[in-house]
Design an enzyme around this catalytic site. Structure first.
Site, PDB file in Angstrom:
ATOM      1  NE  ARG A  15      -2.320  -1.414   3.486  1.00 36.66           N
ATOM      2  CZ  ARG A  15      -2.734  -1.155   4.711  1.00 36.66           C
ATOM      3  NH1 ARG A  15      -3.870  -0.495   4.896  1.00 36.66           N
ATOM      4  NH2 ARG A  15      -2.050  -1.549   5.771  1.00 36.66           N
ATOM      5  CD  GLU A  16       4.578  -0.406  -1.693  1.00 31.99           C
ATOM      6  OE1 GLU A  16       3.390  -0.580  -2.050  1.00 31.99           O
ATOM      7  OE2 GLU A  16       5.430  -1.308  -1.699  1.00 31.99           O
ATOM      8  CE  LYS A 114     -21.967  -2.368  -3.448  1.00 33.57           C
ATOM      9  NZ  LYS A 114     -20.623  -2.560  -3.106  1.00 33.57           N
ATOM     10  CD  GLU A 484     -21.295  -2.824  17.030  1.00 35.22           C
ATOM     11  OE1 GLU A 484     -20.473  -2.808  16.117  1.00 35.22           O
ATOM     12  OE2 GLU A 484     -22.527  -2.696  16.845  1.00 35.22           O
ATOM     13  CD  GLU A 605     -20.375  -5.287  -1.589  1.00 35.49           C
ATOM     14  OE1 GLU A 605     -20.942  -4.459  -0.846  1.00 35.49           O
ATOM     15  OE2 GLU A 605     -19.171  -5.298  -1.807  1.00 35.49           O
ATOM     16  CD  GLU A 666     -25.764   5.782   4.394  1.00 37.23           C
ATOM     17  OE1 GLU A 666     -25.110   4.794   4.770  1.00 37.23           O
ATOM     18  OE2 GLU A 666     -25.465   6.463   3.422  1.00 37.23           O
ATOM     19  CG  HIS A 695     -20.856   8.797   6.769  1.00 37.51           C
ATOM     20  ND1 HIS A 695     -22.204   8.545   6.641  1.00 37.51           N
ATOM     21  CD2 HIS A 695     -20.236   7.599   6.699  1.00 37.51           C
ATOM     22  CE1 HIS A 695     -22.374   7.241   6.473  1.00 37.51           C
ATOM     23  NE2 HIS A 695     -21.209   6.648   6.515  1.00 37.51           N
TER      24      HIS A 695
HETATM   25  N1  GLN Z   1     -23.709  -2.262  14.281  1.00 35.29           N
HETATM   26  C1  GLN Z   1     -22.712  -1.731  13.424  1.00 35.29           C
HETATM   27  C2  GLN Z   1     -22.154  -0.456  14.031  1.00 35.29           C
HETATM   28  O1  GLN Z   1     -22.852   0.252  14.627  1.00 35.29           O
HETATM   29  C3  GLN Z   1     -23.240  -1.448  12.050  1.00 35.29           C
HETATM   30  C4  GLN Z   1     -22.172  -0.986  11.113  1.00 35.29           C
HETATM   31  C5  GLN Z   1     -22.613  -0.775   9.697  1.00 35.29           C
HETATM   32  O2  GLN Z   1     -23.774  -0.755   9.395  1.00 35.29           O
HETATM   33  N2  GLN Z   1     -21.706  -0.579   8.812  1.00 35.29           N
HETATM   34  O3  GLN Z   1     -20.994  -0.132  13.877  1.00 35.29           O
END
Ligand code: GLN
Ligand code: ZN
Length: 761
Positions: A15-16, A114, A484, A605, A666, A695
């Site tokens: 990954r230079e 994408k 998490e 995906e 989202e 974000h």
């Molecule tokens: N539960 C995950 C988090 O909150 C969901 C992440 C995701 O949707 N990309 O990080």
């Protein structure tokens, strides 16, 4: 036979380019220094390809950020907001890629999307009414000359005119047809100039052709290429397609004046029958994509050579199915995986070796007697070490129709959960992760490196969870999460605990710009050896009276963000994963967890590019796989799911069919368009469309959140609406998170009061 590849990875084997580019972003190095690294990477690539014996070596497949962005800039497709800022060309390029904020102005980046059915993302070109399309750059010419100076004759690779137009956004009155002629002139002049400096072949990539095409598309394609081809002179044009077959246009394509046509025989289900049934002109080269550019398994020479035999009456060039951009560089940097595993893999560099082998073998009548062939054959004849688990296979074969159906039906569960959970109107929650601050990452790293004990690691996380619960209670959220902290990545965390997965050290694949991902490899039958999350969830629940969501990643997402097996179908692999996650769901339930969220961030995906294949090829098993995960729970257990990173408006019925009780997704950046679609489809599942964008570090005000919720209430019944952020909070800082969540809870309270007074209904 000759050999070709469509493109090569470009971030550098270690990954230079990524690291140097990020230094450049931080202003630690100059443009000239960055350019030196770029040249080194290109040089290494060309020499590697040349040494491998490859006949058609690509150039212009290098990019500082994205090839479609390169193509847009090459043809002067630069929105006005980036022009006249006084930026250098490279600064302008990066401003389009990632926005610019500084002394010379403040502009946002182009949109990112994408790239077909891959996890690579491209920058969406914006064509304005005032855009003056012309050949404005010289990147393909420079790179061709650079390779030539190294003694390497290359085939410049350029994204084709049709795909460029189809993927661009037209912001004004003028549409694709209005720009066609100027773009034709620009491509023609590029091809002419490449011819002048000695290019014999030019590869034009047209992956858009593998979609369902209508008559208008076909007419546009023919218009564009009849003109480009009529002025190509001595330069030979390779029309390269990938990611599927070109059934809607094949018969016309082969009648056009291309000198070579590249077809994908891996993902293109109909490629072989198209060639067999409609033929292929003898004067043209057929570039046959027979080595998989998207997956990391060794090529099965037996299968490939018999395919090549079927094509023996044509002028075939052996090629990859798509650019090797989508696989990691080389196995050479993997020191931890034993040879019993790695000999089954071929990353980009090893695929060059496969092309060389195939080139030799294809010309030998009795190739079966060759050592290279026998060695390859033995790889597929033997059972791969530790890959097979008959108990898992048996369990999958015994899945019954009723295992996909959760009973009682949604409405009945809804009533049961209403009284058992006793949540307020517009319940508030988060998506799962809380800020992964430096101490959290350091703790995980220390534990992984063996610098701290398992117990110290756990103790640290317990402390974090305790603080996180206290914080959520103080803020006043209704449904809590554990944060998490123990997880690095939502797929890796589960993959590491499930039997059947392998992990690499350096097998990075570019996702976008300087971002790379390191997908795990699904090596064998997948099963759960022990509970994976129960301890953390039970501990968290013990700290609070409020319901706490158990947090899992769904089977489709785990599969989609891994390199899948090729010896069994992805459907079967997904079912195996689903059964493992199902066991975890049931364990959480029996340990007192009343709400369980199963994230399916990457549900979409691998959705086929052709709409006609959506159900038959994908949704018909992907959606049931999700239902298999939760169909065994009691009516009072509430199942949530979460989705992000993509548009869902067109698959709303399929999402409803997942039969979750709640879905959060989202929404804040898509202007809530999805809500119209929910309403149209009479969506039954309760919904939590994200009320603010996670974000960005920006803190949304109470008023702003209330306004978003009021908009939502126009489309969604008040009994159905949840209030939550867009996605997990792990990339955010602590201060902004607390402020944002406080505002979110305050907004929910005010909306509840309004709603109870009868306003806003
Ligand atoms: N539960 C995950 C988090 O909150 C969901 C992440 C995701 O949707 N990309 O990080
Ligand atoms: Zn998300």
């Amino acid at each position: 036979m000759k050999t070709s590849i469509i493109g090569y990875p470009r971030v550098g084997a270690l990954r230079e380019l990524k690291f140097e580019t990020e230094k450049y972003f931080r202003k630690e190095i100059t443009e000239e220094q960055l350019e030196i690294t770029a040249r080194e990477i290109r040089k290494k690539q060309w020499l590697t390809l040349k040494d491998s014996g490859l006949d058609f070596i690509p150039s212009n497949d290098f990019s500082f950020y994205d090839n479609l962005l390169d193509t847009a800039v090459l043809f002067n497709i630069i929105p006005e907001r980036y022009v006249n800022m006084g930026l250098t060309p490279l600064e302008t390029y990066f401003a389009m890629a990632r926005g610019y904020q500084g002394g010379k102005g403040d502009v946002k980046a182009l949109a990112m999307k994408k790239w077909f059915n891959t996890n690579y993302h491209y920058m969406v070109p914006e064509i304005e009414d005032s855009t003056e399309i012309r050949l404005a750059g010289s990147k393909p010419l420079e790179e061709f000359s650079e390779a030539k100076a190294l003694g390497v004759k290359t085939k410049p690779v350029i994204i084709g005119i049709f795909t460029l137009l189809k993927l661009s956004r037209f912001t004004g009155e003028r549409k694709a047809d209005d720009f066609a002629d100027s773009l034709i002139a620009a491509y023609s002049s590029l091809i002419e100039q490449l011819g002048k400096i000695g290019a014999r072949w030019v590869q034009l990539d047209e992956p858009y052709l593998v979609h369902d095409l209508d008559e208008k598309d076909i007419a546009l394609f023919e218009y564009l290429y009849s003109r480009i081809l009529s002025s190509k002179g001595d330069v030979k044009i390779l029309l390269q397609t990938y990611f599927g077959d070109v059934r809607d246009i094949y018969s016309r394509l082969i009648g056009m004046d291309f000198d070579g046509v590249g077809l994908d025989f891996i993902e293109g289900r109909k490629a072989l029958s198209l060639v067999k049934e409609q033929g292929f002109p003898s004067e043209k080269l057929l570039f046959a994509g027979v080595v998989n550019g998207k997956n990391i398994w060794r090529n099965n020479y037996g299968k490939t050579l018999s395919l090549l035999r079927e094509l023996s009456e044509y002028n075939v060039v052996i090629s990859t199915s798509c650019s090797l951009l989508h696989v990691p560089y080389t196995l050479k940097n993997e020191s931890l995986l034993s040879e019993k595993y790695t000999r089954h893999f071929a990353f980009a560099e090893e695929k060059l070796g496969e092309l060389a082998d195939l080139k030799l073998l294809a010309d030998i009548t009795s190739y079966e007697d060759e050592e290279t062939f026998k060695e390859n054959k033995s790889l597929f004849a033997e059972e791969r070490a530790d890959s097979s688990d008959s108990a898992v296979q048996k369990r999958v074969s015994q899945i019954k129709e009723e295992d996909f159906i959760r009973l009682p039906a949604f409405e009945e569960r809804e009533a049961v959960q209403k009284s058992s959970l006793n949540l307020p109107l517009f319940p508030t929650t988060t998506i799962g992760s809380f800020p992964q601050t430096a101490d959290v990452k350091a703790n995980r790293r220390a534990w992984k490196n063996g610098d701290t004990s398992e117990e110290e690691h756990k103790q640290f996380n317990r402390e974090k969870i305790r603080e996180c619960v206290a914080l959520q209670e103080k803020i006043g959220l209704d449904v809590l999460v554990h944060g998490e902290y123990e997880r690095n990545d939502m797929v890796e965390y589960f993959g590491e605990q499930l039997k059947g997965f392998l992990f690499t050290e350096k097998a990075w694949v570019q996702s976008y710009g300087t971002r790379c991902v390191k997908p795990p490899i699904i090596w064998g039958d997948v099963s759960r050896e022990r509970a994976m999350t129960v301890e953390w969830s039970v501990y968290t629940q013990s700290l609070t009276e409020k319901p706490m969501k158990g947090m899992l990643t769904g089977p489709v997402t785990i599969l989609n963000w891994s390199f899948p097996r090729e010896d069994i179908s992805i459907r079967e692999s997904t079912y195996q994963i689903a059964l493992a996650i199902r066991d975890e769901v049931l364990d959480l339930e029996s340990n007192g967890i009343r709400i369980i969220q199963v994230d399916e961030a990457a549900l979409r995906e691998k959705l086929p590019l052709r709409k006609s294949d959506w159900y038959s090829e994908y949704l018909d098993w992907a959606i049931p796989a999700f239902r298999l995960v939760h169909s065994g729970v009691k009516p009072e257990t509430q199942i949530h799911t979460h989705m992000c990173y993509s548009e869902f408006t067109d698959i709303i019925p399929a999402i409803d069919d997942m039969d979750a009780d709640i879905i959060t997704f989202e929404a804040s950046r898509s202007d809530l368009l999805i809500l119209d679609s929910l309403k149209e489809n009479n969506f039954k599942t309760k919904v939590g469309p994200g009320v603010y964008d996670i974000h960005s570090p920006r803190v949304p005000s109470v008023e702003e959140i209330k306004a978003a919720v009021r908009e939502m209430l126009k489309k969604v019944g008040r009994e159905k609406l949840w209030i939550n952020p867009d996605c997990g909070l792990k990339t955010r800082g602590e201060t902004e998170t607390v402020k944002s969540l406080n505002n979110l809870v305050q907004a929910a309270r005010e909306i509840r009061a309004e709603s109870e007074r009868g306003i806003g209904q």
